[in-house]
Design a protein around this motif. Sequence first.
Motif, mmCIF file in Angstrom:
data_model
loop_
_atom_site.group_PDB
_atom_site.id
_atom_site.type_symbol
_atom_site.label_atom_id
_atom_site.label_comp_id
_atom_site.label_asym_id
_atom_site.label_seq_id
_atom_site.Cartn_x
_atom_site.Cartn_y
_atom_site.Cartn_z
ATOM 1 N N LEU A 174 -3.978 2.224 -0.111
ATOM 2 C CA LEU A 174 -5.206 1.733 0.510
ATOM 3 C C LEU A 174 -5.488 2.462 1.818
ATOM 4 O O LEU A 174 -6.648 2.754 2.149
ATOM 5 C CB LEU A 174 -5.105 0.233 0.753
ATOM 6 C CG LEU A 174 -5.315 -0.657 -0.483
ATOM 7 C CD1 LEU A 174 -5.035 -2.110 -0.141
ATOM 8 C CD2 LEU A 174 -6.723 -0.502 -1.039
ATOM 9 N N ARG A 192 -6.885 5.724 0.934
ATOM 10 C CA ARG A 192 -8.256 5.518 0.458
ATOM 11 C C ARG A 192 -9.213 5.350 1.645
ATOM 12 O O ARG A 192 -10.350 5.844 1.620
ATOM 13 C CB ARG A 192 -8.294 4.290 -0.447
ATOM 14 C CG ARG A 192 -9.637 4.054 -1.126
ATOM 15 C CD ARG A 192 -9.527 2.876 -2.082
ATOM 16 N NE ARG A 192 -10.807 2.548 -2.679
ATOM 17 C CZ ARG A 192 -11.296 3.077 -3.806
ATOM 18 N NH1 ARG A 192 -10.598 3.996 -4.427
ATOM 19 N NH2 ARG A 192 -12.465 2.708 -4.285
ATOM 20 N N TRP A 217 -13.574 1.038 3.937
ATOM 21 C CA TRP A 217 -13.194 0.222 2.793
ATOM 22 C C TRP A 217 -14.329 -0.673 2.373
ATOM 23 O O TRP A 217 -15.223 -0.981 3.175
ATOM 24 C CB TRP A 217 -12.041 -0.708 3.175
ATOM 25 C CG TRP A 217 -10.686 -0.117 3.140
ATOM 26 C CD1 TRP A 217 -10.233 0.893 2.366
ATOM 27 C CD2 TRP A 217 -9.577 -0.540 3.941
ATOM 28 N NE1 TRP A 217 -8.919 1.132 2.617
ATOM 29 C CE2 TRP A 217 -8.481 0.258 3.583
ATOM 30 C CE3 TRP A 217 -9.410 -1.519 4.929
ATOM 31 C CZ2 TRP A 217 -7.236 0.113 4.165
ATOM 32 C CZ3 TRP A 217 -8.177 -1.673 5.502
ATOM 33 C CH2 TRP A 217 -7.091 -0.855 5.118
ATOM 34 N N GLU A 238 -11.179 -4.514 -0.840
ATOM 35 C CA GLU A 238 -10.044 -3.715 -0.397
ATOM 36 C C GLU A 238 -9.492 -4.235 0.925
ATOM 37 O O GLU A 238 -8.275 -4.273 1.134
ATOM 38 C CB GLU A 238 -10.459 -2.248 -0.267
ATOM 39 C CG GLU A 238 -10.757 -1.588 -1.610
ATOM 40 C CD GLU A 238 -11.391 -0.222 -1.469
ATOM 41 O OE1 GLU A 238 -11.011 0.674 -2.231
ATOM 42 O OE2 GLU A 238 -12.253 -0.063 -0.586
ATOM 43 N N TYR A 290 -5.734 -5.580 1.381
ATOM 44 C CA TYR A 290 -4.861 -5.043 2.415
ATOM 45 C C TYR A 290 -4.296 -6.169 3.274
ATOM 46 O O TYR A 290 -3.125 -6.151 3.663
ATOM 47 C CB TYR A 290 -5.617 -4.034 3.276
ATOM 48 C CG TYR A 290 -4.725 -3.227 4.205
ATOM 49 C CD1 TYR A 290 -4.104 -2.078 3.754
ATOM 50 C CD2 TYR A 290 -4.509 -3.631 5.518
ATOM 51 C CE1 TYR A 290 -3.292 -1.337 4.594
ATOM 52 C CE2 TYR A 290 -3.688 -2.902 6.373
ATOM 53 C CZ TYR A 290 -3.084 -1.748 5.899
ATOM 54 O OH TYR A 290 -2.262 -1.016 6.723
ATOM 55 N N SER A 336 -9.545 -4.156 -6.455
ATOM 56 C CA SER A 336 -8.357 -3.506 -5.930
ATOM 57 C C SER A 336 -7.131 -4.335 -6.276
ATOM 58 O O SER A 336 -7.110 -5.546 -6.067
ATOM 59 C CB SER A 336 -8.475 -3.360 -4.412
ATOM 60 O OG SER A 336 -7.350 -2.710 -3.878
#
Length: 825
Positions: A9, A12, A19, A23, A27, A182
């Motif tokens: 993440l 990403r 994000w 997401e 996280y 996610s």
Amino acid sequence: MATFQKERLEDRYIFNNGWGGLEQAHYTRIQNFIAQAKNDPKLAKGTDWFDEITRTSLTTDYFLSASGGSDKVIYNISGGYREQEGVVIGTDVKRLTLRANVEADINDWLRAGVNIAPSFVTNNSGNTDPNSNGYSAYNSVNASYWADPTAPVYDQFGNLTPSTFGLLSRQDFNGNPIPNGSGMYWTANPLARILKRKDQSKSNTFNIAAFVELTPIKNISYKTSAYVNYIDRNTFDYTPKFLPLDGLTPDITGRPNSSSSAGASNSVNFTLDNQLTYSNTLNDVHNIEATFVASLERRKAENVNINASNFIDEDFIFPSSGNSNPDNINNFTGGYGFDEINRISYLGRGSYNYDSKYYLSGSYRRDASSKFSAQSRWGDFYALSGAWRVSEEKFWEPLKNTISDLKIEGGYGITGNDAGIGNFASQGNINRTGYIFGGTQAAGYALVALPNNNLTWEESKEYNFGVDIGLFNKFSLEIDYYDITSDGFLGNTPIPTATGLGSIINNVGSIQNTGWEFNLTSRDLIKSDDFKYSFNANASFNKNKILNLSGDDEMFIGNAGNGTQFAVIRVGDPVGLFRGFKVLGFYSTEDLADPSVPKYPQAVVGSPKIFDGNGDGKIDFSQAEYVDLGDPNPDVTFGMRHNFAYKNFDLSVLVNGALGFDIYDQRSQQMHNLDGQFNVDRDVLTDRYRPGVPNDIIIPATGNLPNGAIIKAREETPLNSITIPTTKENTTRFWRSPNSYHIKPADYLWIKNITLGYNFDSKQLKNAAISAMRLYGSLQNPILFSKYKLGSPEVQKTTDNLVRGVNEGSYPNSVTFTLGLNITF
């Protein structure tokens, strides 16, 4: 896995400069989990799903036999019972076997005998593999590798949870499971799948063999033999509503309804052989034998099955029409099936040897099989061989102390094969299906296999040449060369999808197998009063090649799970070569800037660098880029057995192995997935590419990320130190497709068995009723040396003999320790 999810993440965030809300929430869950795990070792360890479904199992084995008789009648009676737990929880086998054998010389010209051998087996398979002939990501064994390790096995009340949905799984802002987003996929709790489902079979087998042999006149005998094999089998399978449906991201509240099925089948295999033999020796040197055989084989089988679902009373688990909701005709179904095969064979065989020096033999047989249509049913096969025992010649006498035996032999023959296809394969097949007429469901039938009246015997034409050598009266060496061409081998041929079908059973083409076989045996290589040693070693070097195919010059086989095939059979090449994208390394900044380097639009630094398979200067996702990547056929297979004896102790060691072959690891789709959907092997965490971070990145707090985050500064991962590419989205498709990373060298040497025994001598056996006693212990599969680290290198799960060397996940191998005692009275 939490660490990989966290880092993925973060990467990403770097790639996308931000994000999405889901997401951020994911996280946050990972942050909280890691913080809690620092102070909770049990939470940090997580759920080891493979450990949860496996155990140290126990097997008990009892065997008792008695034999005796007179000069006219001999008998042997034996019985055994084996109770074997599987290493996977919930799996076991119980087997009772009995045998009685009697042979009698009724008079000088009449002998008769009968052998009766019943067995009774109960097998609980635990539904460990619902797709036993192919790959299944969600069977209990495979799912135990990739399932979310944060998911609990049991709930707070000690009850099994239905699924592997955990903190790392896909969920919305409120923690509810969602199919997209996610996080990880989930499936049925592997342990619950095993324990909550019922998957049992019981089979009773009766084997009866009898013969009568007459010798009405000297040198001529007539023998008629009959063999009956009867199998009665019952099966029961139950799946509770509690368990989610098979698949990825199923509804964790369970399936729509419970279901169960029961089946009963029986088969009778009857074989009758009539054999007339003439055998004579003329002038003490001419040894002649001629045999004529007529054989009939008939097998009939039938089965009934019932299937029930949508139970009215969930506590009653057996299929019943009265317990199934009658609103839908598919809630209670049943069927009847039958199977039949008939074979007829006529055989003539003759052999001659002169003074045990010169040998000649020949045979001719004519076979018919009901698997083929009337016009293609009969096959004619023959063989011719000869040998010369050179060591029996007078001129060899001076060499006998060195080469004690020498025999040269060779032959040619054609054999037929009808195995590997259904008993009605040439006739086509239809199955029951459902249709909708006017909005109402109705039963009907659909063609599922095309007939093929030209389907016929697979013929194998073999040349062979061999030498048997005896050395120093201690060694025996056998060397054989063979060349076998199988014409019209039986298999599936792809046909246009416009037919509504994908393939047809056909005589696919021709395969050639050539090779050398070596076998070396020692007789008491070392022998003294207290110590003995002997061994046997063998090796086989085989090469195969496709000579021709019906239709195209190549056929793609082996379902890769992404709509493509990972193997090919092609004229001029070995069977089942692996194919896919060839990974050359990973794209660097220089590669991306160089127009001469073929690339795909999504490529970034750290993406897989793919070989341009079709040479068009660019890379796309089509199979045109696929190239040959590996060979599942070993260059050599070998085995060794060593036998030691010291006084009353004996030790045997069995070793086998293979060199020069590859395995296609189908599980890599999950175990090396870069999209965060599955638990992964550790090298995905440690050996993948990560972009550099020049300075700390502060991620501000939001409603979905209340504590914010910090991505620490770090160096870019050097490309020459990685084996796994970047996790950047839209770049990982190549990694999921068949590629060279999925193909592993699999050379191995396996110590398969070590047995140590002690034989009590007569002085130690004070009980006169015991004539011999041996105590022994053995280890099965104790030590494996292999380049392949992802399971057993002896993988062959698929029933398609053209698809070879594929690890699709299967029942785990185990190391077995056995302690036994043999007593003779």
